[in-house]
Scaffold this active site. Structure first.
Site, PDB file in Angstrom:
ATOM      1  N   GLU A 124       0.840  -1.198   0.000  1.00 47.78           N
ATOM      2  CA  GLU A 124       0.000   0.000   0.000  1.00 47.78           C
ATOM      3  C   GLU A 124       0.879   1.253   0.000  1.00 47.78           C
ATOM      4  O   GLU A 124       1.618   1.511   0.942  1.00 47.78           O
ATOM      5  CB  GLU A 124      -0.885  -0.003   1.247  1.00 47.78           C
ATOM      6  CG  GLU A 124      -1.622   1.295   1.497  1.00 47.78           C
ATOM      7  CD  GLU A 124      -2.242   1.356   2.890  1.00 47.78           C
ATOM      8  OE1 GLU A 124      -2.704   2.437   3.272  1.00 47.78           O
ATOM      9  OE2 GLU A 124      -2.252   0.317   3.593  1.00 47.78           O
ATOM     10  N   ASP A 177      -1.389  -1.372   5.749  1.00 43.79           N
ATOM     11  CA  ASP A 177      -1.403  -0.894   7.134  1.00 43.79           C
ATOM     12  C   ASP A 177      -2.534  -1.558   7.915  1.00 43.79           C
ATOM     13  O   ASP A 177      -3.541  -1.992   7.339  1.00 43.79           O
ATOM     14  CB  ASP A 177      -1.591   0.624   7.178  1.00 43.79           C
ATOM     15  CG  ASP A 177      -0.371   1.378   6.683  1.00 43.79           C
ATOM     16  OD1 ASP A 177       0.689   0.745   6.578  1.00 43.79           O
ATOM     17  OD2 ASP A 177      -0.487   2.584   6.397  1.00 43.79           O
ATOM     18  N   ASP A 209      -4.799  -0.240   9.658  1.00 51.84           N
ATOM     19  CA  ASP A 209      -5.814   0.753  10.001  1.00 51.84           C
ATOM     20  C   ASP A 209      -6.986   0.600   9.036  1.00 51.84           C
ATOM     21  O   ASP A 209      -7.032  -0.330   8.225  1.00 51.84           O
ATOM     22  CB  ASP A 209      -5.226   2.173   9.969  1.00 51.84           C
ATOM     23  CG  ASP A 209      -4.642   2.523   8.599  1.00 51.84           C
ATOM     24  OD1 ASP A 209      -4.871   1.754   7.634  1.00 51.84           O
ATOM     25  OD2 ASP A 209      -3.949   3.555   8.490  1.00 51.84           O
ATOM     26  N   ASP A 265      -8.024   2.421   6.405  1.00 52.77           N
ATOM     27  CA  ASP A 265      -7.684   2.531   4.983  1.00 52.77           C
ATOM     28  C   ASP A 265      -6.962   1.278   4.493  1.00 52.77           C
ATOM     29  O   ASP A 265      -7.224   0.780   3.394  1.00 52.77           O
ATOM     30  CB  ASP A 265      -6.805   3.768   4.748  1.00 52.77           C
ATOM     31  CG  ASP A 265      -7.624   5.047   4.721  1.00 52.77           C
ATOM     32  OD1 ASP A 265      -8.847   4.961   4.524  1.00 52.77           O
ATOM     33  OD2 ASP A 265      -7.053   6.133   4.908  1.00 52.77           O
TER      34      ASP A 265
END
Length: 809
Positions: free
Chosen positions: A430, A504, A506, A508
């Site tokens: 990402e 990640d 998180d 997103d």
């Protein structure tokens, strides 16, 4: 010369005869496929399939499946019960013949079972052979029979242990860890199979409980059968008007059932079964269905002049006709031929023609009687064909001419030096920032890195021509080398056998991971099925102790670190002044933590843990419930203990009752604690369960050190500990005080060296292989979360909102 001597030494004495179930234990893969996850679950399927065969024969209506905390499994049905009388030729009970001899059972007699799944007479005996312990209970002829086996050999004779008004078979087994190693059964895998069986056998009720999970027990029962199945698959999609097309009947002694419904999506969802077995690789029956669908719709469309395109006549391809198709095909037949013991593909050649002719006849009749639906199907297929033609040129851009033409690879790909796909890995990362760190930290010989910019196209909402125009998807497909689309995709050309999605931790990152996963699930499922797709597992926590910082991979590792720190310089003083420390203390704490987890499970069933503990402390076992006097004596002891140690939880009601069906007693306790009223039922089935037996065993080990209160001593303080549960709480609290724990979220928080050491280094890292354990559930989740329909997504969020943890704001 030496080789000749070795050959000459090969004599009759080297021929070994394996007796009984010894062959199964020596070569388990021959019987269950492998000793990994698939083989472990195959044990469950074999016992469940026996119960379903009773349902197919018309004698079973309810099946209960429980996975216990120790990974043992109980499967109970209300069928006829395995016969218990003496076998005429073997001179042992028939049940023992079934449990200990291969190729023994009722499935070789077509009058007993017309059709069946399972391993055709070796199933339950194989389960027995590969189980550390197996407990058999049979209700038949008004009596309850029980027998125990260990690793395939009987540990006790078949004995009458009570009377009953019910019939059925109950089997509890625990797989042998010396054969399987990992005994972790998957909730979703089992739930998927049981749900399928309930859909395929309308009116059959199957309940499923997993004591390890916080999920409520599930009940699968569908009066609509496979019609309900198709409606469930399409529930998050907009479908054609009306009910699914339903085809059912018999042809040449074969039972054929099919449900079909189209939606406005772009993917095909078809499930095929033979004798309740999920033939997920298809086979001759599915080929016959697809051929019939293509031929029948083309014949109808041609006869109604629906295929005119100007002056020319077009035809509808099978690929076009399957866009937006949802279907379930189920056949039942004598003597099915599968490609292996695990039965993933049907091989009977005659069934293709039978299914094709049957579906052709029934579907032709349906299309004639429902012209509006027929025209809708034809128009949708024609539209799909036009889109397919428009995508041809765009598709060419993603074709990779040769695995050696590096110049054809996308510029942002940092490729590896090794060209053997079995040796190479591709990290899909990402963002450019994390991609830069990964490129610097990687092992260049075997590891390639492809950074993706932002969020890729949601392929759930796009047709193929739109997908192929997406720059990020074209980059990904070109890097993989497989091509894309039904005509061009070839998984054998893939350039990497490990494709690792690294995002990640998180919101997103999760969204990007889901978009990439949706792409592979819809357009490259073979990549998943071959085990090529993985998730990277960056460490979840950064822990600081003094000046020392380190990463922790998961919750389990963190729990162990907290426990180790909590026990540093801790000693427990018993009432007699004796000190507990070191290994003895560690074992006590681990046993207590295990007991608390089991009690958590019972509390989720609305049972009061303090009441349960009181019964355990006073010596409750299954035998305790065998007589009225014993039960009354036990109740008095429990009341006295609660009054002395827990006066705030005195029972509101404590009754002893008799189960007339089983001639056993049980205790019903209604108590109030912290404003909650709970009802705790202590019955024979509960006390015989592996989970309860485990806490009884733990209690015996723990109470050998004496009863609380204790004194907990550290270098700084001295604390009185009134109970075992308080002792665990204090140890955990003591451990957390010494640590600064930070939940780790972003790949960008680590430099190249740290990313290599924690996430990319094969020696240290942990990666998760992506597998489609529950294809129905996976299809439903992708359709719900990534599709166009808002209402199903809102329902999903509302239902699961309280289960979310570590949500980023």
């Amino acid at each position: 010369m030496e080789q000749q001597q070795q050959v000459h030494s090969y004599g009759a004495e080297h021929i070994r005869v394996l007796e009984g179930l010894e062959a199964v234990r020596n070569t388990p893969g021959m019987y269950i496929g492998n000793t990994g996850t698939e083989g472990l679950h195959q044990l469950v399927w074999e016992v469940v399939d026996n119960a379903v065969d009773e349902a197919l024969a018309g004698f079973c209506h309810n099946i209960d499946v429980i996975v216990h905390l120790d990974s043992s499994v109980t499967i109970e049905d209300d069928g006829r019960g395995i016969p218990t009388e003496m076998h005429p030729s073997e001179k042992i009970p028939a049940a023992e013949v079934v449990m200990t001899m291969l190729h023994a059972g009722g499935k070789f007699d077509s009058n007993t079972y017309k059709v069946s799944g399972g391993l055709h007479g070796v199933g339950v005996s194989v389960v027995n052979a590969l189980s550390e312990v197996l407990k058999l209970e049979i209700r038949r002829g008004g009596q309850v029979y029980r027998q125990t086996y260990r690793r395939g050999k009987k540990d006790s004779d078949l004995e009458v242990v009570g009377t009953t008004k019910r019939n059925g078979t109950k089997i509890t087994f625990k797989a042998d860890s010396t054969i399987f190693g990992n005994l972790e059964l998957g909730y979703d895998i089992i739930a998927a199979r049981l749900r399928e069986l309930a859909y395929l056998n309308k009116g059959l009720r199957i309940s499923f409980e997993d004591e390890r999970s916080q999920k409520a027990p599930a009940v699968f029962e569908y009066e609509g059968g496979i019609i309900s199945f198709v409606e469930h698959l399409n529930r998050a999609k907009k479908t054609m008007d009306g009910n699914p097309i339903y085809i059912i009947g018999e042809k040449d002694s074969n039972f054929i059932e099919c449900a079909i419904q189209y939606n406005d999506g772009y993917s095909e969802t078809v499930f095929s079964y033979c004798n309740n077995i999920n033939t997920f690789e298809g086979g001759t029956h599915l080929s016959g269905f697809r051929a019939a669908l293509t031929r029948t719709v083309n014949q109808y469309a041609s006869s109604k002049n629906l295929l005119k395109n100007g002056k020319s006549q077009v035809s509808i391809s099978g690929e076009d006709l399957r866009e937006g198709l949802t279907a379930v095909l189920s056949v039942r037949m004598l003597n099915p031929q599968f490609d292996s013991q695990t039965k993933s593909k049907l091989g009977n050649m005659d069934i293709r023609g039978i299914v094709e002719q049957f579906v052709n006849d029934k579907l032709s009749q349906y299309l004639e009687e429902n012209p509006a639906t027929a025209r809708w199907i034809v128009q949708k297929a024609l539209e799909a064909g036009r889109a397919r033609e428009a995508a041809k040129k765009a598709r060419e851009l993603t074709r990779r001419k040769s695995a050696l033409e590096i110049s054809a690879l996308p510029g942002k790909l940092a490729d590896c030096q090794e060209k053997d796909p079995e040796q190479t890995e591709l990290f899909i990362v990402e963002g450019e920032s994390a991609g830069g760190s990964a490129k610097q930290g990687r092992e260049r010989r075997t590891q390639a890195v492809l950074p993706l910019k932002g969020k890729i196209l949601n392929v759930e909402k796009a047709r193929f021509d739109k997908i192929i125009q997406s720059q990020e998807i074209r980059t990904l497909v070109t890097a993989l080398g497989t091509g894309i689309g039904e005509e061009d995709f070839d998984v054998s050309k893939i350039r990497y056998h490990k494709i690792i999605i690294m995002t990640d931790a998180d919101v997103d990152g999760s969204h990007i991971r889901t978009l990439i996963l949706t792409f592979f699930f819809r357009w490259m499922p073979d990549v998943i099925n071959r085990g090529y797709l993985y998730f990277a597992q960056p460490p979840l926590f950064k822990v600081k102790k003094g000046k020392h910082e380190f990463y922790v991979k998961d919750e389990s590792d963190l729990e162990n670190i907290v426990l180790d720190n909590g026990l540093e310089n801790v000693r427990i003083e018993k009432s007699n002044g004796e000190l507990l420390e070191g290994t003895i203390l560690v074992n006590i704490i681990k046993n207590l933590m295990r007991m608390e987890k089991i009690l958590d499970m019972y509390e989720r069933k609305n049972m009061e843990r303090i009441v349960l503990k009181a019964f355990v402390r006073e010596g409750l076992t299954a035998d305790s419930l065998s007589s009225e006097d014993t039960v009354r004596e036990l109740m008095q002891k429990v009341l006295a203990r609660l009054e002395t140690k827990h006066p705030y939880i005195r029972p509101v009601i404590m009754n002893m009752e008799k189960d007339e069906e089983e001639s056993k007693y049980y205790v019903d306790v209604q108590s109030r604690h912290n404003g909650l009223t709970r009802r705790t039922r202590i019955d024979f089935d509960m006390t015989e369960s592996p989970s309860f037996e485990e806490i009884v065993s733990i209690n015996k080990r723990v109470t050998l050190v004496g009863e609380p209160p204790f004194i907990m001593k550290t270098d700084e303080r001295r604390i009185e500990v009134p109970s075992f549960s308080n002792l665990v709480e204090l140890i955990v609290e003591n451990g957390r005080k010494k640590l600064a724990i930070q939940r780790y979220k972003g790949l960008g928080e680590m430099n190249a060296d740290q990313l290599w050491e924690t996430t990319m280094n094969p020696e240290n890292r942990k990666i998760l292989q992506v597998a489609i354990e529950d294809a129905v559930k996976a299809n439903e989740i992708f359709s719900t979360l990534m599709g166009d329909q808002v209402e199903p997504r809102r329902e999903f969020i509302e239902k699961n909102a309280l289960n979310v943890v570590n949500l980023d704001y």
